[in-house]
Scaffold this active site. Structure first.
Site, short mmCIF file in Angstrom:
data_model
loop_
_atom_site.label_atom_id
_atom_site.label_comp_id
_atom_site.label_asym_id
_atom_site.label_seq_id
_atom_site.Cartn_x
_atom_site.Cartn_y
_atom_site.Cartn_z
N ASN A 206 -22.41 40.54 -0.35
CA ASN A 206 -22.11 40.95 -1.72
C ASN A 206 -22.79 42.28 -2.01
OD1 ASN A 206 -24.84 40.45 -2.86
ND2 ASN A 206 -24.36 38.38 -2.18
N ASP A 275 -22.82 31.87 -1.81
CA ASP A 275 -22.62 30.47 -2.18
C ASP A 275 -21.90 29.71 -1.07
OD1 ASP A 275 -23.80 30.56 -4.73
OD2 ASP A 275 -22.05 31.66 -5.48
N LYS A 285 -15.61 38.07 19.20
CA LYS A 285 -14.89 38.80 18.15
C LYS A 285 -13.48 38.21 17.97
CE LYS A 285 -13.21 43.35 16.94
NZ LYS A 285 -12.90 44.69 17.42
N ASP A 302 -28.48 25.40 -2.22
CA ASP A 302 -28.96 26.18 -3.36
C ASP A 302 -30.50 26.25 -3.29
OD1 ASP A 302 -29.86 27.02 -5.95
OD2 ASP A 302 -27.81 26.67 -6.64
N ILE A 303 -31.00 27.43 -2.94
CA ILE A 303 -32.45 27.60 -2.73
C ILE A 303 -33.20 27.35 -4.04
CG2 ILE A 303 -34.24 29.21 -1.99
CD1 ILE A 303 -31.92 30.76 -0.53
N PHE A 319 -32.21 33.90 -11.74
CA PHE A 319 -31.37 34.94 -12.33
C PHE A 319 -29.96 34.37 -12.43
CE2 PHE A 319 -33.18 39.27 -12.70
CZ PHE A 319 -34.47 39.02 -12.26
N LYS A 333 -26.92 26.91 -16.17
CA LYS A 333 -27.72 26.97 -14.93
C LYS A 333 -29.18 26.58 -15.21
CE LYS A 333 -24.80 30.27 -12.54
NZ LYS A 333 -24.46 31.63 -12.18
N LYS A 337 -30.12 23.38 -13.04
CA LYS A 337 -31.07 23.62 -11.94
C LYS A 337 -32.50 23.27 -12.34
CE LYS A 337 -28.16 27.22 -9.81
NZ LYS A 337 -28.08 28.19 -8.72
O1 PMT Z 1 -29.99 43.65 -6.17
P1 PMT Z 1 -29.47 44.55 -7.28
O2 PMT Z 1 -28.39 45.49 -6.80
O3 PMT Z 1 -30.59 45.24 -8.01
O4 PMT Z 1 -28.75 43.60 -8.36
C1 PMT Z 1 -29.52 42.70 -9.08
C2 PMT Z 1 -28.84 41.34 -9.22
C3 PMT Z 1 -27.60 41.46 -10.09
C4 PMT Z 1 -28.45 40.80 -7.82
C5 PMT Z 1 -29.91 40.36 -9.84
O5 PMT Z 1 -30.31 40.87 -11.07
C6 PMT Z 1 -29.32 38.96 -10.00
O6 PMT Z 1 -28.67 38.62 -10.96
N1 PMT Z 1 -29.61 38.08 -8.99
C7 PMT Z 1 -29.02 36.74 -8.90
C8 PMT Z 1 -27.64 36.85 -8.31
C9 PMT Z 1 -26.95 35.49 -8.18
O7 PMT Z 1 -26.72 35.07 -7.08
O8 PMT Z 1 -26.71 34.87 -9.31
P2 PMT Z 1 -25.99 33.42 -9.43
O9 PMT Z 1 -25.72 33.27 -10.87
O10 PMT Z 1 -24.85 33.33 -8.47
O11 PMT Z 1 -27.11 32.41 -8.95
C10 PMT Z 1 -28.02 31.79 -9.88
C11 PMT Z 1 -29.38 31.69 -9.26
O12 PMT Z 1 -29.36 30.81 -8.15
C12 PMT Z 1 -29.96 33.00 -8.74
O13 PMT Z 1 -31.34 33.03 -9.07
C13 PMT Z 1 -29.80 32.91 -7.23
O14 PMT Z 1 -30.84 33.61 -6.53
C14 PMT Z 1 -29.92 31.41 -7.01
N2 PMT Z 1 -29.18 30.90 -5.84
C15 PMT Z 1 -27.82 30.92 -5.83
C16 PMT Z 1 -27.15 30.38 -4.75
C17 PMT Z 1 -27.89 29.82 -3.67
N3 PMT Z 1 -27.28 29.29 -2.62
N4 PMT Z 1 -29.24 29.83 -3.72
C18 PMT Z 1 -29.90 30.36 -4.79
O15 PMT Z 1 -31.13 30.36 -4.81
#
Ligand code: PMT
Length: 414
Positions: A206, A275, A285, A302-303, A319, A333, A337
């Site tokens: 991403n 995800d 390949k 999901d960490i 975040f 969330k 979570k």
């Molecule tokens: O890196 P930059 O270019 O500066 O951009 C910043 C950012 C937009 C990436 C950052 O500010 C941000 O929003 N990070 C979280 C991105 C994200 O994956 O959001 P989400 O809404 O999909 O996930 C929710 C939370 O679950 C996040 O804290 C994510 O780290 C966590 N997660 C999600 C999926 C997963 N398998 N494990 C996780 O820990």
């Protein structure tokens, strides 16, 4: 705490006697080094009176060099602050040129450097100035501000020097990180994207650059925390004083996080974790033998939710990256979570990923706060301060679900 205050030639230099007083109030010894053009805006006499030390300005002053040479000055400093920092001084620092005492000293010091830019808002947004800012930031220079508002030139915009009290707080924390709000705390932070292999040459990823997570790591370190940063593949420089663990896939990030988070007081998940990942990456390949194809994907662990769900979970901050319904999805969330806090930001083609600035809305059980657009570095400082507030108030609250690390460790050995 020894601070070299470099003053360059901008109108905001008139605020520097106040800045010296604020630094001294916080226990700093201040040695001033002025550029020739700074002398147009503030007098040496005033600065000598408030700092209590002779002002330095000339690299070729034999008498001053004999009492403390520019190399000794560079070694003496626990931090170097340039305020106000003009476009010119930023260009010199970025280019590594050293035509005067201040820039020579900056090249010769191992102390952390902070700059507080101040200039007309159009100058500040000029691509050359922004490129220099990025270069300095990538090298670990702390950029303080600038703030937005009415300017000396009569225009309004981003370019005002940050207020002296705020600069003094940041620079004294930089010079003596042990005095911060998170002193003695361990903070684990995830940042950047993950890469999920499809075959040996292709992957799913991403647009995360890691800037937000790295800024959170620097800000937590500046508050005195021991910071462990678990980073996906990014091209950013490692933040000063932070322990960095590099990973590639979501599964590696999960393993590394769980290997480290047991000893954390706080966990901040800023990474954009994939995800879904290809169920079985191809060993060779994949050849283009058909007109269309599909990839079978499986959900990643999901960490964040897994850390928040631990029996002895640290204070856990997520975040939320959303293109729409920011508040609704973030609150969902937060609840699902079982987080202590969630920082919600919009992402899209014109915001969020990879941009140097961000705007967020923060939610926690029973509260919320919005943070308007600011540089990610500046925003991270404000967010870490809010996280420290929430962490402290939960720990002081008898009903807190946040168990101090010391007590968690004792419980484990019982
Ligand atoms: O890196 P930059 O270019 O500066 O951009 C910043 C950012 C937009 C990436 C950052 O500010 C941000 O929003 N990070 C979280 C991105 C994200 O994956 O959001 P989400 O809404 O999909 O996930 C929710 C939370 O679950 C996040 O804290 C994510 O780290 C966590 N997660 C999600 C999926 C997963 N398998 N494990 C996780 O820990």
């Amino acid at each position: 705490m020894n601070i070299v205050l470099g003053i360059s030639g901008g109108i905001a230099a008139y605020k520097t006697p106040d800045l010296v007083r604020r630094l001294k109030e916080r226990g700093a010894e201040v040695q001033i080094v002025m550029t020739a053009s700074a002398e147009e805006f503030v007098t040496e006499t005033a600065l000598q009176a408030v700092s209590g030390r002779p002002v330095r300005s000339n690299l070729w002053d034999k008498e001053a060099e004999a009492s403390m040479s520019h190399i000794e000055l560079a070694r003496w400093a626990d931090a170097v602050l340039i305020a106000p920092a003009t476009a010119e001084i930023m260009a010199r620092l970025a280019g590594g040129s050293a035509p005067d005492l201040l820039t020579t000293m900056c090249l010769a010091t191992e102390a952390p450097i902070a700059v507080a830019p101040a200039m007309n808002h159009i100058m500040w947004s000029n691509p050359a100035v922004q490129a220099n800012r990025r270069t300095l930031e990538d090298r670990g220079v702390m950029i303080i501000g600038p703030d937005s508002g009415s300017q000396a030139c009569g225009e309004t915009g981003a370019g005002r020097m940050t207020e002296p009290n705020e600069i003094a707080a940041m620079v004294t924390a930089l010079a003596q990180p042990s005095g911060g709000r998170l002193e003695g705390r361990t903070v684990v932070i995830t940042a950047g994207p993950t890469r999920e292999p499809i075959d040996p040459v292709r992957y799913i990823t991403n647009r995360s650059s890691g800037k937000m997570g790295y800024a959170m790591a620097s800000a937590a370190a500046a508050e005195g925390a021991r910071v462990i940063l678990i980073s996906g593949p990014v091209t950013l420089r490692e933040p000063r004083g932070v322990e960095v663990h590099r990973v590639e896939t979501a599964a590696e990030m999960y393993e590394t996080t769980h290997g480290l988070v047991r000893d954390a007081d706080l966990f901040i998940a800023a990474a954009a974790v994939a995800d879904y990942r290809p169920t079985t990456p191809a060993e060779q390949k994949i050849k283009k033998t058909t007109d269309s194809t599909s990839i079978d994907l499986v959900r990643s662990e999901d960490i964040l939710a897994s850390v928040a769900g631990l029996d002895d979970a640290p204070f856990t901050v997520g975040f939320a990256a959303e293109t729409n319904k920011l508040r609704e999805y973030a609150l969902s969330k937060l609840e699902k979570k079982r987080l202590n806090m969630i920082i919600a930001n919009r992402v899209g083609s014109d915001c969020g990923f990879d941009y140097d600035e961000n705007a967020v809305e923060v939610f926690w059980p029973g509260g919320e706060q919005a943070f308007p657009t600011a540089a990610k570095t500046e925003l991270a400082r404000q967010l870490v301060s809010l996280i420290a507030d929430r962490y402290d108030s939960l720990r002081d609250d008898g009903r807190s679900s946040v168990i101090p690390l010391e007590d968690r460790k004792k419980k484990r050995t019982q």
